[in-house]
Design an enzyme around this catalytic site. Structure first.
Site, PDB file in Angstrom:
ATOM      1  N   SER A   1     -57.506 -61.208   4.541  1.00 56.82           N
ATOM      2  CA  SER A   1     -58.232 -60.710   5.726  1.00 56.82           C
ATOM      3  C   SER A   1     -57.723 -61.396   6.993  1.00 56.82           C
ATOM      4  O   SER A   1     -57.470 -60.750   8.015  1.00 56.82           O
ATOM      5  CB  SER A   1     -59.726 -60.997   5.583  1.00 56.82           C
ATOM      6  OG  SER A   1     -60.254 -60.294   4.495  1.00 56.82           O
TER       7      SER A   1
ATOM      8  N   ARG B   1     -58.965 -42.770  -0.519  1.00 50.14           N
ATOM      9  CA  ARG B   1     -60.096 -43.559   0.009  1.00 50.14           C
ATOM     10  C   ARG B   1     -60.657 -42.973   1.311  1.00 50.14           C
ATOM     11  O   ARG B   1     -59.926 -42.378   2.094  1.00 50.14           O
ATOM     12  CB  ARG B   1     -59.643 -45.016   0.187  1.00 50.14           C
ATOM     13  CG  ARG B   1     -59.242 -45.613  -1.149  1.00 50.14           C
ATOM     14  CD  ARG B   1     -58.802 -47.039  -1.031  1.00 50.14           C
ATOM     15  NE  ARG B   1     -59.890 -47.906  -0.623  1.00 50.14           N
ATOM     16  CZ  ARG B   1     -59.733 -49.197  -0.351  1.00 50.14           C
ATOM     17  NH1 ARG B   1     -58.532 -49.743  -0.424  1.00 50.14           N
ATOM     18  NH2 ARG B   1     -60.771 -49.916   0.014  1.00 50.14           N
TER      19      ARG B   1
ATOM     20  N   SER C   1     -69.452 -52.905   6.109  1.00 49.43           N
ATOM     21  CA  SER C   1     -67.991 -52.963   5.996  1.00 49.43           C
ATOM     22  C   SER C   1     -67.382 -53.749   7.148  1.00 49.43           C
ATOM     23  O   SER C   1     -67.507 -53.377   8.315  1.00 49.43           O
ATOM     24  CB  SER C   1     -67.413 -51.539   5.987  1.00 49.43           C
ATOM     25  OG  SER C   1     -66.026 -51.592   6.228  1.00 49.43           O
TER      26      SER C   1
ATOM     27  N   GLN D   1     -64.280 -53.961   7.592  1.00 52.73           N
ATOM     28  CA  GLN D   1     -63.165 -53.154   8.110  1.00 52.73           C
ATOM     29  C   GLN D   1     -63.655 -52.237   9.211  1.00 52.73           C
ATOM     30  O   GLN D   1     -63.002 -52.091  10.251  1.00 52.73           O
ATOM     31  CB  GLN D   1     -62.540 -52.348   6.974  1.00 52.73           C
ATOM     32  CG  GLN D   1     -61.859 -53.226   5.932  1.00 52.73           C
ATOM     33  CD  GLN D   1     -61.386 -52.454   4.720  1.00 52.73           C
ATOM     34  OE1 GLN D   1     -61.599 -51.250   4.618  1.00 52.73           O
ATOM     35  NE2 GLN D   1     -60.764 -53.151   3.788  1.00 52.73           N
TER      36      GLN D   1
ATOM     37  N   ASP E   1     -65.285 -58.271  -3.176  1.00 57.78           N
ATOM     38  CA  ASP E   1     -64.052 -58.122  -3.951  1.00 57.78           C
ATOM     39  C   ASP E   1     -64.093 -58.883  -5.278  1.00 57.78           C
ATOM     40  O   ASP E   1     -63.138 -58.815  -6.059  1.00 57.78           O
ATOM     41  CB  ASP E   1     -62.852 -58.611  -3.128  1.00 57.78           C
ATOM     42  CG  ASP E   1     -62.582 -57.696  -1.938  1.00 57.78           C
ATOM     43  OD1 ASP E   1     -62.920 -56.498  -2.028  1.00 57.78           O
ATOM     44  OD2 ASP E   1     -62.048 -58.174  -0.923  1.00 57.78           O
TER      45      ASP E   1
HETATM   46  C1  S3P Z   1     -61.951 -56.633   4.100  1.00 56.54           C
HETATM   47  C2  S3P Z   1     -63.183 -56.073   3.952  1.00 56.54           C
HETATM   48  C3  S3P Z   1     -63.704 -55.550   2.672  1.00 56.54           C
HETATM   49  C4  S3P Z   1     -62.882 -56.033   1.483  1.00 56.54           C
HETATM   50  C5  S3P Z   1     -61.399 -55.977   1.747  1.00 56.54           C
HETATM   51  C6  S3P Z   1     -61.031 -56.813   2.956  1.00 56.54           C
HETATM   52  C7  S3P Z   1     -61.520 -57.090   5.426  1.00 56.54           C
HETATM   53  O1  S3P Z   1     -63.672 -54.137   2.717  1.00 56.54           O
HETATM   54  O2  S3P Z   1     -63.181 -55.281   0.335  1.00 56.54           O
HETATM   55  O3  S3P Z   1     -60.665 -56.443   0.632  1.00 56.54           O
HETATM   56  O4  S3P Z   1     -60.514 -57.821   5.533  1.00 56.54           O
HETATM   57  O5  S3P Z   1     -62.182 -56.725   6.411  1.00 56.54           O
HETATM   58  P1  S3P Z   1     -64.884 -53.281   3.387  1.00 56.54           P
HETATM   59  O6  S3P Z   1     -64.888 -53.546   4.824  1.00 56.54           O
HETATM   60  O7  S3P Z   1     -64.538 -51.848   3.070  1.00 56.54           O
HETATM   61  O8  S3P Z   1     -66.114 -53.750   2.659  1.00 56.54           O
END
Ligand code: S3P
Length: 443
Positions: free
Chosen positions: A28, A128, A174, A176, A326
């Protein structure tokens, strides 16, 4: 990656795991450091960057958008950014491989620039959901020009000439999604706010501050946060040191707990509380995990010493999910060897990861003689101190299913084979060598 040829791998039970190891840099943080470096003017340096395929795809995308991104012979990455809003239209499609984080964060970064870019990825990424990101960035003025069915990749985005700051209540927990909105908000005048009902990993907020942006994060409701970014900052280049990834450390940690007689120390693991749900849960199960040499280097880190011992089943509450999203496949492996049942609740988001991880986790365990029940978004594993093993696990282009199954094979009666180990390189290059260095039998 050549996906035409799959590379099976088998894990066998052997002697105790012993020694010290450092897993690669956090995925991340690595994506975010590259992206913010590309949006700052001047030279950003990154040490300890995860050189996994997911992150390398983001580096390539940033180059295609006009940033200078180089790896020195000293292992330090040097980025010369183009400034907020400064990306130029790429000559061809941007390929994000297997990486949901790469593509979703980059939607946000591109949405605030007046350019057109096509985003694509591998067969797993093409399945996805991307709508969750497109909804807010469209509100900010970006436009989807072309998309595959259901708002999926390949997808062409026209960024906003004059991005509009918004207040966005996130419908899913999320990081992300939150990060995409904040990155788009960099180019908008005024304040962009994201409200999340459940706090997710806060690396984007921390990193934005590190690069000189103004970000204010306040508690919201019982478990949530309200995050406000002041747009159009002059991002200053920064030096970033990437700590070891707790989501990668999870595999040798659980292996050391399960293989009798093991004593392993994982060095410099990030212990940001929004990432440590697995450690909390394992401790509740009775795991011996010591936090040594705790320190703060922008993120909290510690050396984790893990010794093998008996585990017991527990109930994992739904509100813990964002801090270990994760880690459920590897927790399910630990649960298979625990005394009693482990119930993990509120796992809807697992259905939209690199694979349907709820189903893939259940299938991985069942193929090796473990009883698993799925009830809606909950999964219950019935543990037993011995696990039969002997199964072949389908990894569905999912690195975490692959590594979890191999860890299971290190402690089960019979070997566990996976159909394809190639995707491990997306997040954990050197996994096999690191595990072997601790004594694991993988071949
Ligand atoms: C991540 C957020 C998570 C995680 C991914 C990394 C990130 O996903 O599963 O491996 O770096 O922001 P989501 O935001 O879809 O939960």
């Amino acid at each position: 990656m050549d996906t035409a040829v799959s590379t099976p791998l088998t894990a066998r039970r052997g002697g105790p795991l012993q020694g010290r190891a450092r897993v690669p840099g956090d995925k991340s943080i690595s994506h975010r450091a590259l992206i913010l470096g590309a949006l700052a003017v001047g030279q950003t340096t990154i040490s300890g960057l995860l050189e996994g395929e997911d992150v390398l795809h983001t580096a390539d995308a940033l180059r295609a958008l006009g940033a200078k991104v180089e790896r020195g012979n000293d292992g330090i990455w040097r980025i010369h950014g183009v400034g907020v809003g400064g990306f130029t239209s790429p000559a061809g499609p941007l390929d994000f491989g297997n990486s949901g984080t790469g593509v979703r964060l980059m939607f946000g970064a591109v949405a605030g620039c007046p350019i057109r870019a096509t985003f694509d990825g591998d067969a797993s990424l093409r399945k996805r959901p991307m709508r969750r990101i497109l909804d807010p960035v469209e509100k900010m003025g970006a436009r989807v020009v072309e998309q595959a069915e259901g708002g999926r990749l390949p997808l062409t985005l026209q960024g906003a000439r004059d991005p509009i700051p918004i207040t966005y209540e996130s419908p899913v927990p999320s990081a992300q999604l939150k990060s995409a909105v904040l990155l788009a908000g960099l180019a908008a005048p005024g304040e962009t706010t994201v409200i999340e009902a459940e706090a997710t990993r806060d690396h984007t907020e921390r990193m934005l501050k590190h690069f000189g942006a103004k970000v204010v994060s306040k508690p919201h409701g019982e478990h949530g946060r309200r995050i406000t970014l002041t747009g159009q900052p002059e991002l200053e280049p920064a030096n970033v040191v990437v700590p070891a990834d707790p989501s990668s450390a999870a595999f040798p940690i659980v292996a050391a707990l399960l293989v009798p007689g093991s004593d392993v120390t994982l060095e410099a693991v990030m212990t940001n509380p929004l990432r440590t749900g697995l450690l909390t849960t394992l401790k509740e199960m009775g795991a011996n995990i010591e936090y040594l040499n705790k320190r703060d280097e922008g993120e909290e880190i510690a050396d984790l010493r893990v010794t093998a011992g008996a585990l017991k089943g527990v109930e994992v509450p739904p509100e813990r999910a964002p801090s270990m999203i994760d880690e459920y496949p590897i927790l399910a492996v630990a649960a298979a060897f625990a005394q009693g049942q482990t119930r993990m609740r509120g796992l809807k988001e697992l259905r939209v990861k690199e694979s349907d991880r709820l189903e893939a986790t259940a299938a991985m365990l069942r193929a090796n003689g473990v009883t698993v029940d799925i009830d809606g978004d909950d999964i219950t594993v019935t543990g037993n101190t011995t696990v039969a093993g002997g199964g072949e696990v389908k990894t569905h282009m999912d690195h975490r299913i692959a590594m979890s199954a191999l860890v299971m094979g290190l402690a089960s009666e019979q070997p566990v084979r996976i159909d394809d180990s190639a995707f491990i390189a997306t997040s954990f290059p050197g996994f096999v060598e690191l595990m072997r260095s601790l004594g694991a039998d993988l071949s």
